[in-house]
Write a protein that holds these residues in place. Structure first.
Motif, mmCIF file in Angstrom:
data_model
loop_
_atom_site.group_PDB
_atom_site.id
_atom_site.type_symbol
_atom_site.label_atom_id
_atom_site.label_comp_id
_atom_site.label_asym_id
_atom_site.label_seq_id
_atom_site.Cartn_x
_atom_site.Cartn_y
_atom_site.Cartn_z
ATOM 1 N N GLU A 31 0.847 -1.184 0.000
ATOM 2 C CA GLU A 31 0.000 0.000 0.000
ATOM 3 C C GLU A 31 0.890 1.244 0.000
ATOM 4 O OE1 GLU A 31 -2.719 -3.023 0.624
ATOM 5 O OE2 GLU A 31 -3.043 -1.040 -0.102
ATOM 6 N N PRO A 32 0.743 2.134 -0.970
ATOM 7 C CA PRO A 32 1.556 3.344 -0.957
ATOM 8 C C PRO A 32 1.116 4.322 0.123
ATOM 9 C CG PRO A 32 0.033 3.424 -2.767
ATOM 10 C CD PRO A 32 -0.102 2.066 -2.145
ATOM 11 N N GLY A 33 -0.104 4.222 0.561
ATOM 12 C CA GLY A 33 -0.601 5.108 1.609
ATOM 13 C C GLY A 33 -1.637 4.378 2.427
ATOM 14 N N GLU A 34 -1.846 4.837 3.603
ATOM 15 C CA GLU A 34 -2.854 4.193 4.429
ATOM 16 C C GLU A 34 -4.224 4.699 4.021
ATOM 17 O OE1 GLU A 34 -2.105 4.502 8.574
ATOM 18 O OE2 GLU A 34 -0.024 3.893 8.361
ATOM 19 N N SER A 35 -5.202 3.860 4.207
ATOM 20 C CA SER A 35 -6.573 4.225 3.867
ATOM 21 C C SER A 35 -7.036 5.327 4.796
ATOM 22 C CB SER A 35 -7.486 3.011 4.007
ATOM 23 O OG SER A 35 -8.815 3.384 3.786
ATOM 24 N N LYS A 36 -7.605 6.361 4.198
ATOM 25 C CA LYS A 36 -8.148 7.444 5.001
ATOM 26 C C LYS A 36 -9.534 7.020 5.466
ATOM 27 C CE LYS A 36 -5.935 10.750 1.987
ATOM 28 N NZ LYS A 36 -6.188 11.658 0.881
ATOM 29 N N ASN A 37 -9.893 7.466 6.613
ATOM 30 C CA ASN A 37 -11.239 7.187 7.100
ATOM 31 C C ASN A 37 -12.135 8.297 6.580
ATOM 32 O OD1 ASN A 37 -13.412 6.120 8.348
ATOM 33 N ND2 ASN A 37 -12.729 6.559 10.435
ATOM 34 N N LEU A 38 -12.711 8.078 5.402
ATOM 35 C CA LEU A 38 -13.553 9.097 4.786
ATOM 36 C C LEU A 38 -14.835 9.255 5.590
ATOM 37 C CD1 LEU A 38 -13.123 8.017 1.066
ATOM 38 C CD2 LEU A 38 -12.023 9.925 2.234
ATOM 39 N N PRO A 39 -15.240 10.495 5.845
ATOM 40 C CA PRO A 39 -16.458 10.700 6.628
ATOM 41 C C PRO A 39 -17.700 10.337 5.818
ATOM 42 C CG PRO A 39 -15.614 12.793 5.839
ATOM 43 C CD PRO A 39 -14.605 11.739 5.455
#
Length: 135
Positions: A31-39
């Protein structure tokens, strides 16, 4: 005693740095970035709106009330559609099972909302139902 002549060390092999994430390829486990917790979007339709819709369907209501309820559902559908696009974009760079569940919930919401809007529009009637003299 014997002396051993120093040997030349093997030439170091050049190491090629490889990226663990390559665009255009399936990148499982990297994973190049961690998953954002989208609101989650804030919806206008709530439990009271759902009750009002059901009352309207079962007992009837004014055209103004129908239009207001339909408007709330339409606005919520737009918010959900925007959220779907945001989550899909997020999934491209940082896949998460939580986002898969969100997409399923959003799809379910759109189906239910579409069904309710269809029922409300059926109650509102079609232009053929109106009196030609009033037109």
């Amino acid at each position: 005693t014997s002396f051993v002549a120093p040997q030349q060390a093997a030439a170091p092999r050049g190491r090629v740095a490889r990226s663990s994430f390559e665009t255009g390829k399936l990148n499982l486990g990297s994973e190049p970035g961690e998953s954002k917790n989208l609101p989650l979007p804030v919806l206008e339709a709530n439990e009271a709106t759902n009750r009002a819709i059901m009352d309207c369907i079962q007992e009837g209501c004014s055209v103004d009330a129908l239009l207001e309820l339909d408007g709330k559902l339409a606005k919520d559908e737009q918010k959900i559609q925007a959220s779907i696009e945001a989550v899909k974009a997020e999934q491209k760079t940082a896949y998460s099972e939580e986002n898969v569940e969100k997409l399923e919930w959003f799809g379910n919401f759109l189906q239910r909302s579409g069904g309710l809007r269809a029922q409300l529009q059926a109650l509102k009637g079609t232009p053929q139902d109106t009196d030609f003299i009033k037109q």
